[in-house]
Design an enzyme around this catalytic site. Structure first.
Site, PDB file in Angstrom:
ATOM      1  N   ASP A 160      -5.827  -9.579   5.117  1.00  0.00           N
ATOM      2  CA  ASP A 160      -5.859 -10.425   6.319  1.00  0.00           C
ATOM      3  C   ASP A 160      -5.015 -11.680   6.059  1.00  0.00           C
ATOM      4  O   ASP A 160      -4.486 -11.867   4.969  1.00  0.00           O
ATOM      5  CB  ASP A 160      -7.307 -10.796   6.690  1.00  0.00           C
ATOM      6  CG  ASP A 160      -7.977 -11.659   5.619  1.00  0.00           C
ATOM      7  OD1 ASP A 160      -7.625 -11.526   4.444  1.00  0.00           O
ATOM      8  OD2 ASP A 160      -8.861 -12.477   5.965  1.00  0.00           O
ATOM      9  N   HIS A 176      -5.208  -1.577   2.683  1.00  0.00           N
ATOM     10  CA  HIS A 176      -5.560  -2.320   3.900  1.00  0.00           C
ATOM     11  C   HIS A 176      -4.900  -3.688   3.747  1.00  0.00           C
ATOM     12  O   HIS A 176      -5.511  -4.644   3.264  1.00  0.00           O
ATOM     13  CB  HIS A 176      -7.074  -2.426   4.024  1.00  0.00           C
ATOM     14  CG  HIS A 176      -7.534  -3.074   5.301  1.00  0.00           C
ATOM     15  ND1 HIS A 176      -7.732  -2.367   6.457  1.00  0.00           N
ATOM     16  CD2 HIS A 176      -7.807  -4.368   5.610  1.00  0.00           C
ATOM     17  CE1 HIS A 176      -8.130  -3.192   7.416  1.00  0.00           C
ATOM     18  NE2 HIS A 176      -8.174  -4.422   6.926  1.00  0.00           N
ATOM     19  N   ASP A 229      -7.758   6.459  -0.375  1.00  0.00           N
ATOM     20  CA  ASP A 229      -6.466   5.781  -0.252  1.00  0.00           C
ATOM     21  C   ASP A 229      -6.066   5.847   1.216  1.00  0.00           C
ATOM     22  O   ASP A 229      -5.218   6.651   1.608  1.00  0.00           O
ATOM     23  CB  ASP A 229      -5.415   6.427  -1.146  1.00  0.00           C
ATOM     24  CG  ASP A 229      -4.089   5.674  -1.066  1.00  0.00           C
ATOM     25  OD1 ASP A 229      -4.074   4.542  -0.512  1.00  0.00           O
ATOM     26  OD2 ASP A 229      -3.073   6.208  -1.552  1.00  0.00           O
ATOM     27  N   GLU A 249      -8.723  -2.500   0.362  1.00  0.00           N
ATOM     28  CA  GLU A 249      -8.013  -3.731   0.668  1.00  0.00           C
ATOM     29  C   GLU A 249      -7.476  -4.301  -0.658  1.00  0.00           C
ATOM     30  O   GLU A 249      -7.753  -3.772  -1.740  1.00  0.00           O
ATOM     31  CB  GLU A 249      -8.944  -4.749   1.365  1.00  0.00           C
ATOM     32  CG  GLU A 249      -8.187  -5.921   1.968  1.00  0.00           C
ATOM     33  CD  GLU A 249      -9.006  -6.745   2.980  1.00  0.00           C
ATOM     34  OE1 GLU A 249     -10.155  -6.381   3.284  1.00  0.00           O
ATOM     35  OE2 GLU A 249      -8.462  -7.760   3.458  1.00  0.00           O
TER      36      GLU A 249
END
Ligand code: G3I
Ligand code: 9MR
Ligand code: ZN
Length: 570
Positions: free
Chosen positions: A176, A496, A541, A550
């Protein structure tokens, strides 16, 4: 096409077939093994086998033959594992392991310095996470770039302020684009410790940063990018706001395309700043106060002043914890107890300044953390007490009773970790309960714990167990997957990670450690795994699997520490 060319093409094709033919049943550290250290491959196969061969990658010639060990059950993965010990092989080169009944492994290197490239990529990954500037990994990784992002910010209502607030620097936390002081604390702390403990190894490594060549070692140049942002999170009164993020997570877009407002988020009520963020900032700014002194005395002094101010605030507000305000759903890093952050801050401030007040606080409180340096559960973002205890000893703390107790506990824990690692089917320090969100960092942090113990008292077994955890991360695991992007012959490929998902590159951004197997399965993709999946196998994965795949700055940091440190103590 002439004969020479077609021969070359045939050879190339043969090489590919061979490479594609590697079996996941033979598990190696795909980066490699240090010449003077133990070298073990693991095998988990239904096919019974008793012998293995190590071959040179160049010509397939036999380098060593040996007997496989008896199989042992590994309940955490559900595998039955045999070991191929080729420690005697010390000639530098590239090799693979072959077992007639099973197949051949991916290639790996043997050499005196096999982890240099992996260190470069793992440390340079922080440059890729830079916020507030354009980033370009350059000709080495064409196409890996992004424009300047998150240049503006604003005060969130929860911060006690309103209106715009300039946004400066920092690292995107993970997959993020949030920036979180608590997680920045452990991450920059671990990286600064890498500098302090393994300076000679990393000092000269150029990371090809915009600052490269400015006279400061690049590891410190890169860490400073995040410290500069952390400093902007400190209020005049010394307290530190918890995080700077949008109210919710953005979609899978490049950072410069994320137009959600980047808010400075606070606790929602007086005093608006939080104790854990303030303690973490105090600790790492205290380290910065000594680490940067030879290179930029003004920055070092500014950092130390910030640490001292934070410390004073923390004295007044030791227990202000954080929960996401109602409108905010980004990462919480909501640690309910900030006493360990305070201990760490006191110890680092004492180490930097020698101030009596800090030592007094440390000596009055360290015993409360006697159970923290233990064999089960290393340091983590909610628990930084270990760093406080260790830095007191590493910095030459004067109280003999305290240093004695901390040393003793650290060595006892390390001895237990070594024993457990030797008994584990995959030769790792993990317990069944360690497969949590970010479990790969648990493995890496056990490695760090072992290397700190080794700094207290040199013992090859500590370094070897640390190496074993590194081997696990670099491919010697149930999936035969290197958990570091673009490192090793069979790395994971679908983190991620918003930039990796949103750009046009076939491969993910390099040098990033996956969170790893997570028995908690807190995302929809992971929930689809069979209920009886053993903990070490709870991994996909898959970009959707954010609870297992992530990447994060606090997970890469102990990897950087390990890669720098494992070569030191043999
Ligand atoms: O507090 C309990 C503890 O009492 C218990 O013993 C333990 C057993 O598993 O669980 C503890 O809580 C866990 C907590 O982390 C602290 O370790 C939660 O179950 C677990 O869900 C939580 O996971 C965190 C996750 O965010 C969700 O909040 C991860 O540690 C943390 O690394 C991760 O961080 C995210 C940020 O929020 C946002 N940015 C990406 C980053 C990486 O995924
Ligand atoms: O992308 C987010 C990741 O960085 C966080 O660690 C994770 C847990 O907080 O959440 C991810 O965002 C997801 C959100 O929580 C739920 N909807 C899907 C989002 C991922 O695309
Ligand atoms: Zn950004």
């Amino acid at each position: 096409m002439n004969l020479k060319n077609s021969t070359a093409i045939l050879l190339l094709l043969a090489g590919r077939v061979l490479a594609a033919g590697a079996t996941a049943e033979i598990k190696v550290d795909q980066v490699g093994y240090l010449s003077g250290s133990p070298k073990v491959a693991l095998v988990a196969s239904k096919n019974a086998a008793s012998e293995f061969t190590v071959r040179r990658a160049s010509d397939g010639g036999v380098a060593l033959r040996g007997a496989l060990s008896a199989a042992v059950d590994d309940p955490d993965s559900g595998d039955r594992v045999q070991a191929a010990d080729f420690s005697k092989l010390i000639v530098s080169g590239k090799y693979y392991v072959e077992i007639a009944e099973v197949g051949r492994s991916w290639e790996f290197a043997i050499g005196p310095d096999v982890y240099g490239r992996a260190w470069y990529l793992a440390m340079r990954s922080y440059y890729g996470q830079r916020c507030g500037t354009a980033v370009d990994l350059g000709s080495e990784f064409p196409g890996f770039k992004h424009d300047a992002c998150h240049l503006e910010g604003a005060w969130h209502a929860s911060s006690g302020k309103s209106g715009p607030q300039a946004s400066k620097a920092g690292w995107h936390d993970a997959g993020d684009y949030g920036r979180y002081v608590v997680n920045s604390g452990l991450s920059t702390g671990t990286l600064l410790w890498t500098w302090e403990m393994f300076g000679p190894q990393v000092r000269g490594v150029k990371l090809n940063l915009p600052e490269t060549g400015n006279g400061t070692p690049d590891i410190l140049n890169e860490i400073r990018w995040n410290l500069e942002w952390m400093l902007t999170m400190q209020d005049e009164d010394g307290g530190v706001w918890h995080k700077q993020t949008s109210e919710r997570f953005p979609g899978f877009v490049m950072p410069e395309k994320d137009k959600l407002v980047s808010y400075v988020v606070g606790s929602g009520a007086e005093p608006f700043k939080t104790s854990c963020a303030t303690g973490d900032l105090a600790a790492v700014m205290a380290v910065a106060g000594r680490a940067y002194k030879p290179f930029d005395a003004a920055f070092a002094a500014k950092s130390l002043r910030a640490a001292e101010k934070a410390w004073t605030w923390l004295g007044k507000f030791p227990k202000v914890t954080f929960r996401n305000p109602q409108a905010v759903s980004t990462g919480e890093y909501g640690d309910g107890n900030c006493a360990d952050e305070a201990l760490w801050a006191a110890a680092e401030l004492y180490r930097t300044t020698g101030g009596a007040e800090y030592q007094k606080y440390f000596l009055a409180h360290y015993a409360e953390f006697a159970g923290s340096v233990r064999a089960t559960g290393p340091q983590s973002w909610p628990n930084v007490a270990n760093l406080g205890l260790w830095t007191y000893v590493l910095g030459g703390g004067k109280d003999a009773e305290a240093t004695g107790a901390i040393r003793k506990a650290s060595l006892a824990a390390a001895d237990q970790i070594v024993d457990r690692t030797k008994a584990n089917g995959y030769r790792i320090s993990m317990t069944s309960r360690d497969y949590i969100w970010g479990s790969n960092a648990v493995a890496a942090n056990y490695g760090m714990q072992l290397l700190v113990a080794n700094a207290f008292q040199r013992k090859p077994a500590y370094v070897e167990a640390a190496l074993d955890n590194l081997h696990y991360l670099l491919g010697r695991n149930t999936f035969s997957l290197s958990y570091v992007t673009q490192v090793g012959a069979n790395p994971f490929r679908h983190p991620h990670h918003r930039p990796s998902g949103a750009d046009n590159n076939a491969e993910p951004w390099p040098g990033l450690l996956s969170g790893g197997p997570n028995h908690g399965k807190q995302d929809a993709a992971m929930k689809r795994l069979p209920a009886d999946t053993p903990p070490a196998k709870c991994y996909l994965d898959d970009q959707e699997a954010y609870a297992a795949n992530e990447v994060a700055i606090n997970w890469n940091a102990p990897l950087v520490f390990l890669l720098a440190g494992v070569g030191t103590a043999r």
